[in-house]
Design a protein around this motif. Structure first.
Motif, short mmCIF file in Angstrom:
data_model
loop_
_atom_site.label_atom_id
_atom_site.label_comp_id
_atom_site.label_asym_id
_atom_site.label_seq_id
_atom_site.Cartn_x
_atom_site.Cartn_y
_atom_site.Cartn_z
N GLY A 184 10.54 4.01 8.20
CA GLY A 184 9.28 3.28 8.08
C GLY A 184 9.38 2.37 6.87
N CYS A 185 8.31 1.64 6.63
CA CYS A 185 8.33 0.68 5.52
C CYS A 185 8.76 1.32 4.21
N LEU A 186 8.16 2.45 3.88
CA LEU A 186 8.43 3.07 2.58
C LEU A 186 9.92 3.37 2.42
N GLY A 231 4.48 7.63 7.25
CA GLY A 231 3.55 6.67 7.83
C GLY A 231 2.69 7.28 8.93
N ASP A 232 1.70 6.51 9.38
CA ASP A 232 0.82 7.00 10.44
C ASP A 232 1.58 7.16 11.76
N GLY A 233 2.50 6.25 12.03
CA GLY A 233 3.27 6.37 13.27
C GLY A 233 4.11 7.62 13.25
N ALA A 234 4.79 7.84 12.15
CA ALA A 234 5.66 9.00 12.00
C ALA A 234 4.87 10.29 12.08
N THR A 235 3.61 10.23 11.64
CA THR A 235 2.80 11.44 11.55
C THR A 235 1.98 11.70 12.81
N CYS A 267 0.82 -1.21 0.00
CA CYS A 267 0.00 0.00 0.00
C CYS A 267 0.86 1.26 0.00
N ASP A 268 2.01 1.21 0.67
CA ASP A 268 2.88 2.38 0.69
C ASP A 268 3.37 2.69 -0.71
N ALA A 269 3.71 1.65 -1.48
CA ALA A 269 4.19 1.87 -2.84
C ALA A 269 3.08 2.47 -3.70
N ASP A 290 -1.63 6.15 5.89
CA ASP A 290 -2.14 5.57 7.14
C ASP A 290 -2.48 4.09 6.96
N ASN A 291 -1.53 3.24 7.29
CA ASN A 291 -1.81 1.79 7.27
C ASN A 291 -2.11 1.28 8.67
N GLU A 292 -2.38 2.21 9.55
CA GLU A 292 -2.99 1.94 10.85
C GLU A 292 -2.16 1.10 11.82
N ALA A 293 -0.85 1.12 11.66
CA ALA A 293 0.04 0.50 12.66
C ALA A 293 1.48 0.75 12.25
N TYR A 294 2.38 0.41 13.16
CA TYR A 294 3.83 0.48 12.85
C TYR A 294 4.18 -0.79 12.09
N MET A 295 4.06 -0.74 10.77
CA MET A 295 4.27 -1.94 9.99
C MET A 295 5.74 -2.33 9.94
N ASN A 296 6.58 -1.34 9.79
CA ASN A 296 8.00 -1.61 9.59
C ASN A 296 8.62 -2.41 10.73
N THR A 297 8.12 -2.17 11.93
CA THR A 297 8.70 -2.86 13.08
C THR A 297 7.89 -4.09 13.49
#
Ligand SMILES: Cc1ncc(C[n+]2csc(CCOP(=O)(O)OP(=O)(O)O)c2C)c(N)n1
Ligand code: SF4
Ligand code: SF4
Ligand SMILES: [Mg+2]
Lengths: 290, 401, 86
Positions: free
Chosen positions: A38-40, A91-95, A15-17, A119-126
């Motif tokens: 973050g993921c992106l 990301g949502d966490g960063a924001t 979704c980030d891409a 906003d993917n609604e969680a800290y996906m990267n971690t």
């Protein structure tokens, strides 16, 4: 057109891409992009590779808006600002959590930047931990279900309202499942002078646990159940709302995702679902979605 | 060269001298957040901006120190000459960005107006704040007086922006003792500064016509090399600082020493070492002690990072006892940071001179001449009969503990 | 490769990383059913569906990760996901 180059390490159906691509397509080539950790960031820039075709910079997890503000100030001071757009893509966490201080400061000062929250609604990267964007009832690795838990206990922070309270010329919600809507809004934002905020809902198949092919469908269900209202605000006033024609019950959205599975399998789940329906109903009323 | 330096002197506050030095360096983006005792510097810079005295410059009245330095990451990567200033809690809040700036090889310059760190909260001077950033890959220069802080500012830019260095620099001055004291200084001349400091023209910038990626993520196969290259930059900075000092002297006609400076050190048996404004007091005490026939001298550290190992070894080689004064402590080691560095430079050499460490001046505690005399007395005993206590706090009030 | 000071990187350089190997299902294109709407190429997260001048698309199997979004969203079912043969 400077979409992300292929070869990045995003999950299949990332979704980030998708969000990044829509932003890049809409904003054109005269842009400088800032992204936080973050993921992106991780998936697009493993040294010595980069998926970015436009100038791009990552500094830290919580300073995207401040870095963007610094770039804008530098270009102005050096007489190089011209038509160049400075875009934060975060990301949502960063924001919504760790980077809110700098974001608020940048908007209050009125820098000419566009900030897009994916906003993917969680800290996906971690590893899918709860964030301030995680919705009520969602199971994440730090808001797991258990004998005494139905998942996350809080509602999504109303970040667009917070950004609108800064008096920004343009604040809007969108979704990667509505690429035309998202691209129109990005285009509008980058063309407006001053700080603009775009909050893009972004279903993540890995974190939300659904089949990657259904990414767009899930995002549409969020909008059609009124859990993710699409609206635009100018100078703190709502100026545009996407009406919902055939509103669906929230179950349709929830049951499609593994993170809400417990609501359907555990005793007491109906009560939780009813609470989520209340959230959707509030959105309908508050934003005039019907 | 100036004809009569006295004629060109103005009596100004240390903060003003600093702000003026920043102004003539022609920064493009200044981003800073107020904190005592740094405030006067940013106020003076704001006034320069308000009066239209700095061309092509944006001053960001940012909302925190964390963002102040973050904004400079973006600005510097976009090709701007950047400046910030902070103290104590502000520097601590910046910490994550401090590492980031040097890892990204962005040559920003920041004046650290040294102040103690909380808790307990204290607005007064010591060096714990900048010393705590010792390992972040910033050049760290320490000034003894207002003229030196002023003169170190363009020098810091020159070295930091050198294409073989590309590391950020902190210029450190003692809070209140220097920042709020009025002294006669020669304010840096714009024309001479222009001659000394060329415009900042980095090789790679954020540029839509040449779109590069900055700030990638490094896996174990490349991370080590990033660190290695930063250290190389520091090694090169050692030589570049010496060179920049020579050029400064040639153009401005002033000389405060290179990486180090010495005072009556040639025949000294007791060598005192220190950084910052306390050096002034030490010099006075040395003069007094010399009258009494005590062979005491001074080694002043100007560049704490990169640390001038060779210069320090050479100066210390013939001393009978080395005495290090630190306005900081590494808690748990019971030692000040300069003392640790000095010991580490002497190990694996033929020099086997006792090194005594004194920790003093914490949280603004006055360092009197009497204290320095007392330290010299102690060191004389050590010179005669060997070292028993390696490190000690000075002027601790027994009535309070 | 030498690390440039600060680690600056060239644009678009992830192309060396052929992610096609990740694929389990492969999008199969039925050109005859395609109405050239372009949705697939817009949505593909890996920029692996490219619209040609004539409006028809081609798939870049060097990078396609087989997420299935293009097939799922195609309004005419002109894309079919089939098991990748290795
Ligand atoms: C100061 C700091 N704290 C924590 C982390 C670890 N961390 C890196 S990315 C991340 C989560 C990113 O979440 P989000 O912003 O939502 O982006 P996503 O990966 O979900 O796209 C965290 C917690 C960090 N890098 N820096
Ligand atoms: S399957 Fe996914 S990655 Fe492959 S072409 Fe379709 S959308 Fe792109
Ligand atoms: S989505 Fe389907 S119909 Fe549209 S261009 Fe792609 S293959 Fe053709
Ligand atoms: Mg997230």
């Amino acid at each position: 057109m400077s979409r992300l180059a292929p070869g990045h390490r995003g999950c299949p159906g990332c979704c980030d891409a998708m969000a990044a691509n829509f932003v890049l397509e809409a904003a054109g080539d005269d842009v400088i992009v800032v992204s936080p950790t973050g993921c992106l960031e991780v998936m697009t820039t493993p040294y010595p590779e980069s998926a970015w075709e436009v100038p791009w910079i990552h500094s830290l997890f919580e300073n995207t808006a401040s870095v963007a503000a610094g770039i804008e100030s530098a270009l102005k001071a050096l007489g190089r600002k011209g038509n160049t757009k400075i875009i934060g893509l975060a990301g949502d966490g960063a924001t919504m959590d760790i980077g809110t201080l700098g974001l608020s400061g940048a908007f209050e000062r009125g820098h000419d930047i566009t900030y897009v929250c994916i906003d993917n609604e969680a800290y996906m990267n971690t590893g899918v931990q709860r964030s301030g964007g995680t919705p009520y009832g969602a199971s994440t690795t730090t808001s797991p279900t258990g004998k005494k838990s139905f998942g996350n206990r809080t509602q999504k922070k109303n970040m667009p309202a917070i950004m609108a309270a800064h008096g920004a010329p343009y604040v809007t919600t969108t979704s990667i499942s509505y690429p035309k809507d998202m691209m129109r809004k990005v285009k509008k934002a980058v063309d407006i002078e001053g700080p603009c905020y775009i909050h893009a809902h972004a279903p993540c198949s890995t974190g939300w646990r659904f089949e990657s092919a259904r990414t767009v469908e899930i995002g549409k269900l969020a909008v059609e159940t009124a859990l993710w209202p699409l609206y635009e605000m100018e100078y703190s006033e709502i100026t545009g709302v996407k009406k919902i024609k055939n509103k669906k019950p929230v179950e349709e959205y929830l049951k499609a995702q593994g993170r809400f599975k417990h609501l359907f399998t555990r005793e007491g789940g109906e009560k939780e679902i009813a609470k989520i329906q209340e959230i959707a109903d509030w959105n309908v009323k508050h934003y005039g979605l019907e | 060269m100036t004809d009569n330096p006295m004629e060109k002197m103005s009596v100004v506050e240390g903060s003003y001298a600093t702000a003026h030095a920043v102004k003539v360096c022609r920064p493009n983006v200044i981003s800073a957040y107020p904190i005592t005792p740094q405030t006067h510097i940013v106020e003076d810079l704001s006034q320069f901006i308000a009066d239209g005295e700095i061309d092509n410059c944006e001053f960001i009245t940012i909302e925190s120190e964390f963002s102040a330095l973050s904004a400079l990451v973006g600005a510097s990567a976009a090709g701007a000459r950047t400046y910030s200033s902070t103290s104590s809690q502000g520097l601590e809040l910046m910490h994550e960005v401090v590492f980031n700036v040097s890892g990204m090889r962005l040559p920003t310059v920041m004046t650290v107006v040294n102040r103690a760190v909380s808790a307990p909260i204290s607005i007064w001077n010591d060096h714990q704040d900048s010393i705590s950033e010792r390992d972040t890959g910033w050049i760290q220069l320490y000034a003894e007086n207002s003229q030196e802080i002023s003169d170190l500012t363009p020098l810091a830019y020159k070295v930091a922006e050198d294409k073989d260095v590309m590391l950020p620099a902190m210029v450190c001055m003692d809070g209140f003792i220097l920042s709020h004291v009025f002294e006669p200084v020669v304010l840096l001349e714009q024309d001479l500064t222009d001659e000394y400091l060329p415009p900042y023209r980095p090789e790679h910038i954020l540029d839509t016509k040449n779109p590069k990626t900055f700030g990638s993520f490094a896996d174990p196969s490349v991370y080590t090399e990033f660190r290695y290259m930063q250290q190389k930059g520091m090694d090169i900075a050692l030589k570049k600082i010496e060179k920049a000092v020579d050029e400064f002297t040639r153009i401005f006609g002033r000389d405060h020493g290179g990486l180090i400076d010495t005072y009556r050190a040639d025949d000294a048996e007791i060598l005192l070492m220190a950084m910052g404004s306390v050096v002034g007091t030490i010099k006075d005490v040395i003069d007094e002690a010399r009258i009494d026939g005590i062979k005491v001298g001074l080694l002043k550290i100007r560049s704490f990072r990169p640390f001038p190992v060779e210069a320090v070894r050479k100066t210390l080689a013939d001393a009978a006892v080395i005495v290090v004064l630190d306005k900081n402590i590494s808690l748990g080691l019971n030692e000040g940071s300069l003392c640790t560095e000095v010991k580490s430079c002497l190990y694996n050499t033929d020099i086997n001179t006792p090194v005594m460490g004194f920790m003093l001046g914490h949280g603004g505690r006055d360092i009197s001449k009497g204290t320095i005399h007392m330290i010299i007395d102690k060191s004389q005993k050590v010179a005669r009969s060997g070292i028993k206590v390696e490190n000690e706090f000075v002027d601790v009030r027994g009535d309070l503990i | 490769m030498k690390i440039a000071i600060g680690g600056m990187v060239e644009p678009g350089s992830t192309r060396v990383n052929k992610t096609g190997g990740w694929r389990i299902y492969r999008p199969l294109y039925h050109k005859d059913m395609c109405i050239k709407c372009g949705i697939c190429s817009l949505l593909c997260p890996d920029s692996s569906v490219k619209a040609q001048e004539d409006g028809y698309v081609i798939f870049d199997y060097d990078y396609c990760k087989g997420c299935g979004i293009c097939a799922y969203e195609c309004p005419k079912d002109a894309i079919e996901m089939v098991l990748e043969e290795k």
